[in-house]
Design an enzyme around this catalytic site. Sequence first.
Site, PDB file in Angstrom:
ATOM      1  CG  LEU A  23      65.308  38.771  36.816  1.00 52.07           C
ATOM      2  CD1 LEU A  23      64.180  38.181  37.649  1.00 52.07           C
ATOM      3  CD2 LEU A  23      64.952  40.177  36.353  1.00 52.07           C
ATOM      4  CB  ILE A  26      69.745  42.942  35.570  1.00 49.53           C
ATOM      5  CG1 ILE A  26      69.182  42.456  34.237  1.00 49.53           C
ATOM      6  CG2 ILE A  26      69.431  44.436  35.765  1.00 49.53           C
ATOM      7  CD1 ILE A  26      67.670  42.535  34.144  1.00 49.53           C
ATOM      8  CB  SER A  51      49.948  25.446  46.341  1.00 49.74           C
ATOM      9  OG  SER A  51      50.511  25.348  47.631  1.00 49.74           O
ATOM     10  CG  ASP A  72      50.106  31.941  40.939  1.00 51.73           C
ATOM     11  OD1 ASP A  72      49.452  31.073  40.316  1.00 51.73           O
ATOM     12  OD2 ASP A  72      49.881  32.234  42.128  1.00 51.73           O
ATOM     13  CD  GLU A 113      38.222  46.262  51.979  1.00 47.96           C
ATOM     14  OE1 GLU A 113      37.491  46.437  52.969  1.00 47.96           O
ATOM     15  OE2 GLU A 113      37.832  45.696  50.931  1.00 47.96           O
ATOM     16  CD  GLU A 139      51.781  36.676  40.298  1.00 50.50           C
ATOM     17  OE1 GLU A 139      50.618  37.026  40.061  1.00 50.50           O
ATOM     18  OE2 GLU A 139      52.140  36.118  41.358  1.00 50.50           O
ATOM     19  CG  HIS A 155      51.594  33.637  52.671  1.00 48.20           C
ATOM     20  ND1 HIS A 155      50.725  33.385  51.636  1.00 48.20           N
ATOM     21  CD2 HIS A 155      52.251  32.477  52.910  1.00 48.20           C
ATOM     22  CE1 HIS A 155      50.851  32.128  51.247  1.00 48.20           C
ATOM     23  NE2 HIS A 155      51.768  31.551  52.009  1.00 48.20           N
TER      24      HIS A 155
END
Length: 214
Positions: A23, A26, A51, A72, A113, A139, A155
């Site tokens: 990435l 790129i 986690s 993930d 939401e 992910e 978070h």
Amino acid sequence: MIENWDEFFAPYQQAVDELKVKLKGIRKQFRQESLHTPIEFVTGRVKPKDSILAKARLRNISIDRLETDMQDIAGLRIMCQFVDDIHEVVRLLRNRHDIHIIEERDYITNNKESGYRSYHVVLEYPVQLIAGEKKILVEIQIRTLSMNFWATIEHSLNYKYQGKFPEDINVRLQRAAEAAFQLDEEMSQIRVEIQEAQRLFSHNKGYQEENGKK
């Protein structure tokens, strides 16, 4: 049970490291062509053991199904300057032959939401190991800098309140999410001017550095 977590994590870390290099490559190509790069910067991580176990308990995922049911464990985040850049990054990912996209979740057009906005891409990435090829679920979250600022704050608060925000905090978070979205909208309106200013700045900086070396 997983007896050797280091061995379990190794291919995930390899996938993260390799994708970060690709990435960033790129981004470098765009800059070498003196083009606006849709990728501002890239971060990545492998989800910690604690986690993983906490999420597995919450989602009723058995340990022997982590590799297939938890998407993930390997995660990357791509930051963009503009909302349009997010869609360009998604297009670039779709056109790659070294990954296989299995799911896309557009939380920009259909924000949560809470106000959360981001674009999630879940893909299979083939990692080459001594024992052969292993396909890893990864992910990738793609968002603007303002979306990321909001998500980082949310978070942290979520960790404090365990998802049960006081009503006043919840209302303020939703207002802040809308403000962040409006900021992105305003910046998109003057995108051409911003990019021109950035090109002039980069050109002038390069000129000064070149003359300073002489």
